[in-house]
Design a protein around this motif. Structure first.
Motif, short mmCIF file in Angstrom:
data_model
loop_
_atom_site.label_atom_id
_atom_site.label_comp_id
_atom_site.label_asym_id
_atom_site.label_seq_id
_atom_site.Cartn_x
_atom_site.Cartn_y
_atom_site.Cartn_z
N ILE A 14 26.47 -54.75 -35.41
CA ILE A 14 25.77 -55.24 -34.21
C ILE A 14 25.24 -56.64 -34.51
O ILE A 14 24.81 -56.92 -35.63
N HIS A 15 25.31 -57.52 -33.52
CA HIS A 15 24.79 -58.88 -33.70
C HIS A 15 23.28 -58.82 -33.93
O HIS A 15 22.56 -58.04 -33.29
N ARG A 16 22.80 -59.65 -34.83
CA ARG A 16 21.39 -59.67 -35.18
C ARG A 16 20.50 -59.92 -33.97
O ARG A 16 19.45 -59.32 -33.83
N GLU A 17 20.95 -60.77 -33.05
CA GLU A 17 20.15 -61.08 -31.86
C GLU A 17 19.96 -59.84 -30.98
O GLU A 17 18.90 -59.62 -30.42
N ILE A 18 21.02 -59.03 -30.88
CA ILE A 18 20.93 -57.81 -30.07
C ILE A 18 19.99 -56.81 -30.74
O ILE A 18 19.14 -56.21 -30.09
N LEU A 19 20.14 -56.65 -32.05
CA LEU A 19 19.26 -55.74 -32.79
C LEU A 19 17.81 -56.18 -32.67
O LEU A 19 16.93 -55.35 -32.40
N ASP A 20 17.57 -57.47 -32.84
CA ASP A 20 16.20 -57.99 -32.71
C ASP A 20 15.65 -57.76 -31.32
O ASP A 20 14.48 -57.40 -31.14
N ALA A 21 16.48 -57.94 -30.29
CA ALA A 21 16.04 -57.73 -28.91
C ALA A 21 15.70 -56.26 -28.67
O ALA A 21 14.74 -55.94 -27.96
N LEU A 22 16.48 -55.36 -29.26
CA LEU A 22 16.22 -53.93 -29.08
C LEU A 22 14.94 -53.49 -29.79
O LEU A 22 14.25 -52.58 -29.33
N LEU A 23 14.64 -54.12 -30.89
CA LEU A 23 13.48 -53.74 -31.70
C LEU A 23 12.21 -54.48 -31.32
O LEU A 23 11.13 -54.15 -31.81
N ARG A 24 12.32 -55.46 -30.47
CA ARG A 24 11.18 -56.31 -30.14
C ARG A 24 10.07 -55.50 -29.47
O ARG A 24 10.30 -54.83 -28.47
N LYS A 25 8.90 -55.58 -30.05
CA LYS A 25 7.73 -54.90 -29.50
C LYS A 25 7.01 -55.79 -28.50
O LYS A 25 6.57 -55.36 -27.45
N SER A 26 6.89 -57.05 -28.83
CA SER A 26 6.30 -58.02 -27.93
C SER A 26 7.28 -59.19 -27.83
O SER A 26 8.40 -59.10 -28.31
#
Length: 146
Positions: A14-26
């Motif tokens: 998975i692209h890092r940007e997508i993973l980061d977006a899914l995990l983003r709390k704020s």
């Protein structure tokens, strides 16, 4: 758990940007525990299928290049599926559902004995026998009275 999956392992799935977006709390950070919780769920789910024949402690405590690549791939697929589910399961891409379903079908095949994992550490024969649904027992031999 023991971090069988490393953060860099996700790059192949998975692209890092997508993973980061899914995990983003704020808007600027995310809770790192979410990914660990999902990883723990994936490993626990896999253990429930593999524990009859394979040494799950040895498999999931392996680090780096000692990890079995196929097991790692399916563990990541299951983890990413769980991450997507906690975010918005209604907007999940079909490929994530398909990869999760494929991982579960593979695990079911392993559990039934139709699929073997080449190179994965197995349990000893006695333990495998105890885990088998087919166990043969007989009465003790009685001494012959003459």
């Amino acid at each position: 758990m023991d971090n069988f999956i490393q953060t860099t392992d996700y790059d192949a799935t998975i692209h890092r940007e997508i993973l980061d977006a899914l995990l983003r709390k704020s808007s600027d950070s995310y809770d790192p525990q979410i990914i660990e919780i999902c990883e723990d769920r994936a490993v626990s789910e896999m253990r429930s299928y593999l524990n009859k024949q394979y040494d799950c402690d040895a498999i999931f405590s392996a680090q780096g290049t000692d990890r079995h690549p196929l097991i790692l791939m399916f563990a990541i697929d299951i983890t990413v599926y769980h991450i997507f589910c906690q975010h918005n399961p209604y907007k999940m891409s079909q490929i994530r559902k398909d990869r999760y379903d494929r991982a579960i079908e593979w695990l079911k095949g392993v559990m039934r004995g139709n699929v073997t994992i080449d190179g994965a550490p197995t349990l000893d024969d006695e333990t495998q026998g105890e885990n088998s649904p087919w166990q043969t027992l007989s009465d003790k031999v009685r001494p012959v009275m003459l």
